[in-house]
Design a protein around this motif. Structure first.
Motif, short mmCIF file in Angstrom:
data_model
loop_
_atom_site.label_atom_id
_atom_site.label_comp_id
_atom_site.label_asym_id
_atom_site.label_seq_id
_atom_site.Cartn_x
_atom_site.Cartn_y
_atom_site.Cartn_z
N GLY A 354 0.83 -1.20 0.00
CA GLY A 354 0.00 0.00 0.00
C GLY A 354 0.86 1.24 0.00
O GLY A 354 1.95 1.25 -0.55
N TRP A 355 0.38 2.31 0.65
CA TRP A 355 1.11 3.57 0.65
C TRP A 355 1.05 4.23 2.01
O TRP A 355 0.17 3.95 2.82
N VAL A 356 2.02 5.11 2.23
CA VAL A 356 2.17 5.79 3.52
C VAL A 356 1.25 7.01 3.56
O VAL A 356 1.36 7.91 2.73
N ILE A 357 0.33 7.02 4.53
CA ILE A 357 -0.56 8.16 4.72
C ILE A 357 0.15 9.27 5.50
O ILE A 357 0.12 10.43 5.15
N GLN A 358 0.77 8.86 6.59
CA GLN A 358 1.44 9.81 7.49
C GLN A 358 2.82 9.25 7.86
O GLN A 358 2.91 8.17 8.43
N PRO A 359 3.89 9.97 7.49
CA PRO A 359 5.23 9.43 7.75
C PRO A 359 5.57 9.29 9.23
O PRO A 359 6.38 8.45 9.59
N ARG A 360 4.98 10.11 10.06
CA ARG A 360 5.27 10.03 11.49
C ARG A 360 3.97 9.84 12.24
O ARG A 360 3.30 10.80 12.61
N GLY A 361 3.62 8.58 12.44
CA GLY A 361 2.38 8.27 13.13
C GLY A 361 2.47 8.54 14.62
O GLY A 361 3.55 8.61 15.19
N GLY A 362 1.31 8.67 15.25
CA GLY A 362 1.26 8.92 16.69
C GLY A 362 0.68 7.73 17.43
O GLY A 362 0.46 6.66 16.87
N LYS A 363 0.44 7.93 18.72
CA LYS A 363 -0.21 6.92 19.55
C LYS A 363 -1.71 7.20 19.53
O LYS A 363 -2.15 8.23 20.04
N TYR A 364 -2.45 6.30 18.92
CA TYR A 364 -3.89 6.52 18.77
C TYR A 364 -4.68 5.49 19.57
O TYR A 364 -4.21 4.38 19.82
N ARG A 365 -5.90 5.88 19.91
CA ARG A 365 -6.78 4.96 20.63
C ARG A 365 -7.45 3.98 19.66
O ARG A 365 -7.67 4.30 18.49
N PHE A 366 -7.74 2.82 20.16
CA PHE A 366 -8.48 1.81 19.38
C PHE A 366 -9.91 2.32 19.21
O PHE A 366 -10.55 2.75 20.18
N GLY A 367 -10.41 2.28 17.97
CA GLY A 367 -11.81 2.65 17.78
C GLY A 367 -12.06 3.41 16.50
O GLY A 367 -11.14 3.80 15.77
#
Length: 635
Positions: A354-367
């Motif tokens: 696939g492809w990269v949406i955001q090069p530097r991802g964060g800590k996200y909540r499940f949901g």
């Protein structure tokens, strides 16, 4: 097609004739390793120039077909513009053909030519069966409708037709951006005697000049491009789409690995967490569990990591795109839109890409909230990307915006300029930007905080600016807070007084609860004139809390309704003005202690502090045992 540069990939199953076909097209043998010669298979990537008559510069990449060398294959096709899918007429579609097809599609390669090789080994019936088999396999894929060319690399039959087909297909290829920041993912590292360290790769974007100062990421080493070669010919510069070898100064071979990236600017992020849009292979596989180990191929990097889902705990085969995150064990260099391949380490198999949406991802909540956020980020326009990044980071400069959005500098600056014109973006300082809505939010919060402060401390002239900045420093960058306060002052919504800040329409005043009693105290010291009692004699015995008495003391001094007379006394301003008027009327420009005492009829206990107060206020100036009236002296 003048001054355009393309890279073509030869893909397909082992021993289907990719290397022989490349040699027939270019007259270059890309099997360069001893082991390759002995075993008759390609182990490493091989490159050769394809000569054209229409101004295009074309490199052909002969990628390994054996499943053990799939990493090299991915590294090779990561930078190509068109693929020649090689299928031997005597074998047809094989397992490696299938896997290469999956990988090519996941990497976003849209242009394909099918070359059916070894046609001298089969009859017409077999050739028709093989051709039909390939058409069925490509049906419904991005390569559906790709042109077919029948070739025999040994006799040369069909080679000229294949060249013509290649040149026609390249007319439909959007050539790579030579105006962006230079980026070259490295797929080969070696040394040349007398020259030192050399790296090879296909330039993804931008231009590199001989002598350029470059950075080797992710390690951050500063290096110099001492020499450039394109297909063994020395060049002064190399551009996006070209297969290039760079002789590097300032670094040893052992300090470089395949997967490292050469860049010429600080527009690129080094990251170990990427948000991605994942598409799975079109066949059944064992479910992928939450946080399962995966192997990621991006650019020329191969990195282990864990896959993180936000809407499920297990992933089975699906035709739907999956929005998720990959947390890598090592840092990589990626931009938004970069393609990747996802493989399972054990048992080794391709899962998707696939492809990269955001090069530097964060800590996200499940949901679903996170899935919605990722979906919005995925579909975002340049305006959306910039606003999304600024909403999270609040204040960024151009370099940081380019890193976070992966937009090229020209488009980024256009987007920011448009945002400023439309009053969606504000320039906080030279080259640093924020969102107008974030400014409005902080402005409202500042006004609300000052209002609450005035309610709590109505007698104070304002809140300490340092305290006000500290109040918001955990949520906003300090330069952004300073900008907001300055803007509020320009709009007269707040007022600066020394190191204090207050609402523009605020004036210090006595609190309603104690106003009557405090006015009584103030009236009492005014009535006593210059011969005041100790301050605590006026305030003692009242129900007013000590904290409020202290506030009232500061209030009277700050508003200059009273002056500090002696350490423990205050004198009312009107009493001082009355005494000054009387003394001025009875004395000349210069007067002494005796004249003041006779005029005011004060004991030394009050006279000396009173005259010293006049000096402090600038009403008089002292010269030895005499004083001069400042106002009379100036006439």
């Amino acid at each position: 097609m003048t001054d355009t540069y393309f890279t073509i990939g030869m893909a397909g199953h082992i021993d289907h004739g990719k290397t022989t076909l490349t040699k027939a097209l270019t007259n270059v043998d890309t099997d360069r390793l001893k082991e390759e010669k002995e075993r008759g298979i390609s182990i490493e990537l091989g490159y050769a120039p394809l000569k054209t008559e229409n101004g295009a510069h074309v490199s052909i990449v002969d990628v390994p077909g054996h499943e053990r060398f799939i990493r090299q294959m991915i590294a090779g096709v990561a930078g190509i513009d068109l693929v020649v899918l090689v299928v031997a007429a005597d074998e047809g579609v094989m397992p490696q053909t299938e896997e290469h097809l999956e990988i090519l599609q996941f990497l976003g390669i849209e242009q394909c030519i099918v070359a059916i090789t070894k046609i001298d080994r089969v009859d017409e019936v077999m050739l028709e069966l093989v051709t039909e088999d390939i058409r069925e396999r490509l049906e419904g894929t991005i390569f559906d409708g790709a042109p077919y060319v029948l070739v025999d690399s040994v006799s040369g039959k069909g080679i000229e037709e294949l060249k013509k087909t290649i040149f026609n297909q390249l007319k439909n290829v959007k050539f790579r951006d030579a105006y962006g920041s230079f980026r070259l993912p490295i797929d080969q590292v070696f040394t040349v005697q007398g020259q030192g360290t050399v790296v090879r790769g296909t330039i993804y974007e931008g231009v590199v000049q001989k002598g350029s100062q470059l950075t080797l990421l992710p390690k951050g080493h500063k290096v110099k491009a001492r020499q450039l070669q394109v297909h063994h010919e020395e060049q002064e510069q190399a551009r996006a789409g070209q297969r290039t070898a760079i002789n590097l100064g300032g670094v040893d071979k052992d300090e470089i690995s395949r997967g490292d990236v050469l860049v010429a600017s600080d527009h690129f992020l080094v990251t170990d967490t990427i948000d991605v849009a994942l598409q799975l292979i079109n066949e059944t596989f064992s479910p992928i569990k939450q946080r399962a180990p995966v192997k990621v191929h991006v650019g020329t990097s191969e990195v282990m990591g864990k896959i993180v889902f936000f809407d499920r705990n297990e992933l089975e085969q699906t035709n739907e795109e999956v929005l998720c995150q990959i947390r890598l064990d090592e840092e990589v260099v990626v931009r938004r839109g970069d393609r990747f391949i996802l493989r399972r380490p054990t048992p080794v198999e391709t899962l998707g890409g696939g492809w990269v949406i955001q090069p530097r991802g964060g800590k996200y909540r499940f949901g679903e909230e996170t899935i919605t956020m990722l979906q919005e980020m995925k579909e975002g326009t340049p305006d959306d990307l910039v606003e999304d990044v600024l909403a999270k980071q609040i204040l960024l400069d151009v370099k940081q915006l380019i890193q976070q959005t992966s937009l090229d500098e020209g488009l980024l600056r256009e987007t920011v300029a448009k945002g400023i014109t439309e009053e969606r973006i504000v320039e906080v300082s030279a080259g640093k930007y924020s969102l107008s809505k974030t400014f409005i939010k902080l402005k409202d919060e500042v006004l609300e905080r000052l209002h609450a402060y005035h309610e709590e401390f109505p007698m104070r002239i304002g809140m300490s600016k340092a305290e006000l900045v500290q109040t918001f420093s955990s949520a906003y960058p300090k330069p952004f807070i300073e900008y907001t306060l300055d803007k509020l002052a320009e709009l007269n919504e707040v007022r600066k007084a020394e190191q204090y800040m207050a609402l523009g329409n605020f004036e210090p005043h006595l609190p309603k609860q104690w106003k009557t009693r405090m006015e009584g105290i103030i009236t009492a010291i005014e009535k006593d004139g210059v011969q005041v009692k100790k301050w605590e004699e006026y305030t003692g015995g009242t129900p007013i809390p000590k904290a409020d008495i202290s506030e009232m003391t500061a209030y009277l001094l700050h508003t200059k309704q009273a002056y500090r007379f002696m350490e423990d006394t205050l004198v009312h301003r009107s009493a001082v003005e009355a005494a000054v008027a009387k003394l001025q009327a009875e004395t000349e420009v210069e007067f002494g202690l005796k004249e003041a005492k006779d005029t005011l009829d004060l004991s030394r206990k009050y006279l000396i502090p009173f005259l010293e107060l006049l000096d402090q206020l600038g009403v008089t100036t002292r010269a030895q045992d005499k004083r001069r009236w400042a106002e009379k002296d100036g006439r």
